[in-house]
Design a protein around this motif. Structure first.
Motif, PDB file in Angstrom:
ATOM      1  N   SER A  14      -0.399  -5.163  -7.163  1.00 47.03           N
ATOM      2  CA  SER A  14       0.495  -4.158  -6.729  1.00 47.03           C
ATOM      3  C   SER A  14       0.606  -2.754  -7.468  1.00 47.03           C
ATOM      4  N   LYS A  15      -0.092  -2.707  -8.797  1.00 45.57           N
ATOM      5  CA  LYS A  15      -0.072  -1.521  -9.429  1.00 45.57           C
ATOM      6  C   LYS A  15      -1.215  -0.691  -9.078  1.00 45.57           C
ATOM      7  N   PRO A  16      -1.002   0.690  -9.251  1.00 45.81           N
ATOM      8  CA  PRO A  16      -2.179   1.537  -8.720  1.00 45.81           C
ATOM      9  C   PRO A  16      -3.439   1.155  -9.775  1.00 45.81           C
ATOM     10  N   CYS A  17      -4.682   1.208  -9.132  1.00 47.70           N
ATOM     11  CA  CYS A  17      -5.864   1.091  -9.790  1.00 47.70           C
ATOM     12  C   CYS A  17      -5.995  -0.425 -10.293  1.00 47.70           C
ATOM     13  N   SER A  18      -5.168  -1.312  -9.958  1.00 49.53           N
ATOM     14  CA  SER A  18      -5.488  -2.752 -10.457  1.00 49.53           C
ATOM     15  C   SER A  18      -6.642  -3.248 -10.084  1.00 49.53           C
ATOM     16  N   GLY A  19      -7.158  -3.044  -8.642  1.00 47.65           N
ATOM     17  CA  GLY A  19      -8.206  -3.781  -8.250  1.00 47.65           C
ATOM     18  C   GLY A  19      -9.479  -3.405  -8.933  1.00 47.65           C
ATOM     19  N   VAL A  20      -9.677  -2.187  -9.300  1.00 47.60           N
ATOM     20  CA  VAL A  20     -10.872  -1.551  -9.819  1.00 47.60           C
ATOM     21  C   VAL A  20     -10.886  -2.100 -11.327  1.00 47.60           C
TER      22      VAL A  20
END
Length: 83
Positions: A14-20
């Motif tokens: 749910s946080k920005p850029c957490s997938g990367v």
């Protein structure tokens, strides 16, 4: 590459850029530098260890660009880089 489901995206990413960030961490944890030599992932990246593949450096650059796009007001209209 990890496979993402909708449930994972809602809760874990749910946080920005957490997938990367997650991909970068998993890429570094699978190297001999972390497994055998027991170094931290940061030490492996900074020392340019030979066991670290080029994909990890690509993830690092993508993570940096994603974080930088959060501060750039022009990116508010274009969207964040990464996923």
């Amino acid at each position: 590459m990890p496979v993402y489901t909708e449930e994972d995206e809602i809760t874990k990413y749910s946080k920005p850029c957490s997938g990367v960030k997650e991909d970068l961490i998993m890429c570094l944890k699978n190297t001999d530098c972390v497994k055998v030599e027991k170094k931290t992932p940061k030490e492996c990246l900074l020392s340019r260890h030979p066991s670290v593949p080029d994909d990890c450096y690509s993830f690092r650059t993508l993570f940096f660009e994603c974080k930088r796009s959060l501060l750039d007001n022009r990116q508010r209209f274009r969207g964040r880089k990464g996923y």
